[in-house]
Scaffold this active site. Structure first.
Site, mmCIF file in Angstrom:
data_model
loop_
_atom_site.group_PDB
_atom_site.id
_atom_site.type_symbol
_atom_site.label_atom_id
_atom_site.label_comp_id
_atom_site.label_asym_id
_atom_site.label_seq_id
_atom_site.Cartn_x
_atom_site.Cartn_y
_atom_site.Cartn_z
ATOM 1 N N LYS A 158 44.794 24.212 -35.232
ATOM 2 C CA LYS A 158 43.254 24.373 -35.416
ATOM 3 C C LYS A 158 42.934 25.963 -35.556
ATOM 4 C CE LYS A 158 39.629 22.211 -34.811
ATOM 5 N NZ LYS A 158 39.427 20.509 -35.116
HETATM 6 P P1 NAD Z 1 28.724 20.000 -38.014
HETATM 7 O O1 NAD Z 1 28.943 21.383 -37.986
HETATM 8 O O2 NAD Z 1 28.623 19.294 -39.499
HETATM 9 O O3 NAD Z 1 27.737 19.591 -37.240
HETATM 10 C C1 NAD Z 1 27.546 19.698 -35.913
HETATM 11 C C2 NAD Z 1 26.446 19.148 -35.166
HETATM 12 O O4 NAD Z 1 26.410 19.455 -33.760
HETATM 13 C C3 NAD Z 1 25.086 19.659 -35.831
HETATM 14 O O5 NAD Z 1 23.966 18.781 -35.833
HETATM 15 C C4 NAD Z 1 24.692 20.540 -34.716
HETATM 16 O O6 NAD Z 1 23.204 20.699 -34.940
HETATM 17 C C5 NAD Z 1 25.186 19.852 -33.437
HETATM 18 N N1 NAD Z 1 25.225 20.885 -32.389
HETATM 19 C C6 NAD Z 1 25.636 22.065 -32.309
HETATM 20 N N2 NAD Z 1 25.424 22.557 -31.114
HETATM 21 C C7 NAD Z 1 24.784 21.681 -30.211
HETATM 22 C C8 NAD Z 1 24.396 21.698 -28.921
HETATM 23 N N3 NAD Z 1 24.467 22.703 -27.980
HETATM 24 N N4 NAD Z 1 23.793 20.525 -28.798
HETATM 25 C C9 NAD Z 1 23.293 19.558 -29.244
HETATM 26 N N5 NAD Z 1 23.879 19.437 -30.867
HETATM 27 C C10 NAD Z 1 24.738 20.661 -31.081
HETATM 28 O O7 NAD Z 1 30.144 19.679 -37.219
HETATM 29 P P2 NAD Z 1 31.197 18.198 -37.414
HETATM 30 O O8 NAD Z 1 32.243 18.429 -38.628
HETATM 31 O O9 NAD Z 1 30.251 17.121 -37.572
HETATM 32 O O10 NAD Z 1 31.844 18.135 -36.121
HETATM 33 C C11 NAD Z 1 31.155 17.727 -34.794
HETATM 34 C C12 NAD Z 1 32.559 17.521 -33.888
HETATM 35 O O11 NAD Z 1 33.216 16.288 -34.406
HETATM 36 C C13 NAD Z 1 33.170 18.487 -33.431
HETATM 37 O O12 NAD Z 1 33.838 18.509 -32.219
HETATM 38 C C14 NAD Z 1 34.194 18.401 -34.420
HETATM 39 O O13 NAD Z 1 35.747 19.189 -33.730
HETATM 40 C C15 NAD Z 1 34.657 16.892 -34.508
HETATM 41 N N6 NAD Z 1 35.484 16.350 -35.443
HETATM 42 C C16 NAD Z 1 35.051 16.680 -36.746
HETATM 43 C C17 NAD Z 1 35.904 16.184 -37.958
HETATM 44 C C18 NAD Z 1 35.466 16.227 -39.264
HETATM 45 O O14 NAD Z 1 36.060 15.710 -40.302
HETATM 46 N N7 NAD Z 1 34.434 17.386 -39.655
HETATM 47 C C19 NAD Z 1 36.912 15.480 -37.509
HETATM 48 C C20 NAD Z 1 37.161 15.097 -36.128
HETATM 49 C C21 NAD Z 1 36.247 15.628 -35.126
#
Ligand code: NAD
Length: 443
Positions: free
Chosen positions: A129
């Site tokens: 990561k």
């Molecule tokens: P992203 O940046 O596209 O979206 C993040 C979202 O979280 C946004 O809507 C933001 O407004 C919201 N957010 C941030 N801080 C917040 C808070 N304090 N309270 C409420 N909402 C809040 O990110 P993503 O890629 O969708 O990732 C989201 C989660 O999923 C993370 O934990 C990431 O590690 C996990 N994840 C992502 C992927 C991927 O393929 N992108 C894969 C596996 C896991």
């Protein structure tokens, strides 16, 4: 061992060293939580003491401090990390996050979860990561591009198509990945640049990405919610759900579930929360978020507080934002039957205990959000073989892979009377242990 390109301030630290103590974690003990989860599963699984020791620490940690020229001519310096937890099953794999709270503790935890996730869904990758401590909302696109390119340069040979393969995570996306490919290619001799496509996954489809990768994590969450509904006699048509985080994971999960007839009734993101008992149009909300930057101000639902959002009655809660959202306190507020963890680490140890006591089922992060890395694997295969798969093939193979893992976790949980998180770790640790048993340890 870190690989230095000799041109950057690149250091490697072992956990617990003086340098890593200097990085006071913004969210203390996230890596401790991973260790506790590992220890719980290791006792159940009777994992060898040697493997417990090996998995207790990342194999390698790289920290880089690098300069970026801002639009107004000033030079700012930024700190970035790449943690490589374990590569027994294959090259390190894991996203790159841009967030002000990125810390070595957080990146370590996220890297270890990738080790478990890849082993659980049986793809030939290890866990890694990365992240940069930055608030990307304060940077222009041009500044973000320069930051990304300079971070890649600073990492040097610590990433590579056969060594460590990043992907998007919070606040990074397919465009960020295209910059990574281009910057990485520039560091290679001309005759080797064709191989640069394999250095990341989550690329734009036109620039070597895979159909279906952008939605893959949300697709996997939706596939498992459907499977859980079948197992529990719940109709997906009419199933109600709430989502925290409406970015890549939450936004796609919501739109896909809505397409299957489920009803989105509340959403929270960093800008606020909205609710509508009759249903929120996920497509219209996604268009609003693209334009306004968040859910606040969406005309198709009423604004509510965070507490009201968490108390919303629904069948399913999909946390898809950041860590530590379901705590000993907030877990009492939830009025749902299932928590489907789209985010990594959304539930604290205390939160887990409360959910279990209240009979709320949890699809753990290492299983539930594995769709992203599964399709990343498909993309990596396509990049290396110059092939393009059809999106239907990608979706089908994704569903087969993630549902196979679901069925295994369910069987182990039932047979050994374990919670699903521990059962998922048991399956993953079994695979890693087998490799160490067969290969032994050098020398
Ligand atoms: P992203 O940046 O596209 O979206 C993040 C979202 O979280 C946004 O809507 C933001 O407004 C919201 N957010 C941030 N801080 C917040 C808070 N304090 N309270 C409420 N909402 C809040 O990110 P993503 O890629 O969708 O990732 C989201 C989660 O999923 C993370 O934990 C990431 O590690 C996990 N994840 C992502 C992927 C991927 O393929 N992108 C894969 C596996 C896991």
């Amino acid at each position: 061992m870190s690989r230095s390109n000799g041109a950057t301030a690149s250091t490697t630290t072992a956990p617990g060293s003086a340098a890593s103590h200097a990085d006071a974690p913004a969210q203390p003990r996230l890596y401790q939580r991973v260790q506790d989860q590992l220890a719980r599963a290791a006792s159940t699984h009777e994992l060898s003491p040697a493997l417990r020791k090996i998995l207790a620490q990342p194999q390698c940690e790289v920290r880089v401090n690098f300069p970026v020229r801002m639009d107004d001519g000033r030079v700012e310096t930024f700190t970035g990390y790449r943690v490589q937890h374990n590569n027994a099953l294959g090259p390190y794999k894991g996203g790159i996050r841009y967030h002000p709270d990125v810390s070595i503790d957080e990146v370590r935890a996220l890297a270890a979860w990738m080790t478990i996730k890849c082993a659980l869904v049986d793809i030939p990758f290890g866990g890694g990561k990365g992240g940069v401590q930055v608030d990307p909302s304060k940077l222009s696109q041009a500044e973000l591009e320069r930051l990304t390119r300079r971070f890649v340069y600073a990492l040097g040979p610590n990433i590579g198509p056969d060594y460590d393969i990043p992907a998007p995570d919070v606040n990074t996306n397919s465009r960020t990945m295209a910059w990574v490919v281009d910057a990485y290619a520039a560091t290679l001799p001309p005759g080797e640049r064709h191989a640069a496509l394999g250095v990341v996954t989550g690329k734009p489809v036109a620039a070597g990405g895979s159909p279906g990768r952008e939605k893959a994590t949300g697709q996997g969450v939706a596939d498992l919610v459907v499977r859980w509904a079948e197992d529990n006699g719940v109709e997906v048509r009419g199933l109600t759900f709430i989502v925290q985080g409406f970015g890549n994971v939450g936004g796609w999960a919501a739109r896909i579930l809505q397409g299957l007839g489920a009803r989105l009734v509340a959403v929270e993101d960093v800008t606020g929360a909205v609710r509508a008992a009759e249903g929120i149009d996920a497509e219209a909300l996604a268009a609003h978020v693209r334009q306004a930057g968040g859910v606040r101000g969406f005309a198709g639902a009423a604004a509510v507080t965070r507490g009201e959002f968490l108390r919303t009655s629904a069948d399913v809660f999909i946390p898809a934002a950041l860590e530590n959202q379901i705590t000993g306190e907030t877990a009492h507020l939830l009025q749902v039957r299932l928590v489907a963890e789209g985010a990594n680490g959304p539930t604290t140890t205390e939160g887990d205990a409360v959910l279990q006591a209240r009979g709320i089922h949890v699809l753990p992060d290492v299983l539930c959000n594995a769709g992203g890395v599964i399709v990343s694997y498909f993309e990596w295969l396509q990049s290396r073989s110059r092939a393009t798969w059809d999106v239907r093939e990608v979706d089908l193979r994704l569903r087969e892979t993630i549902v196979r893992a679901y069925s295994l976790v369910k069987a182990v949980a039932n047979q050994r009377r374990l919670d699903w998180r521990t059962a998922a770790y048991v399956v993953a640790l079994g695979r890693i242990e087998q490799v160490y048993q067969e290969r032994g340890i050098f020398p």
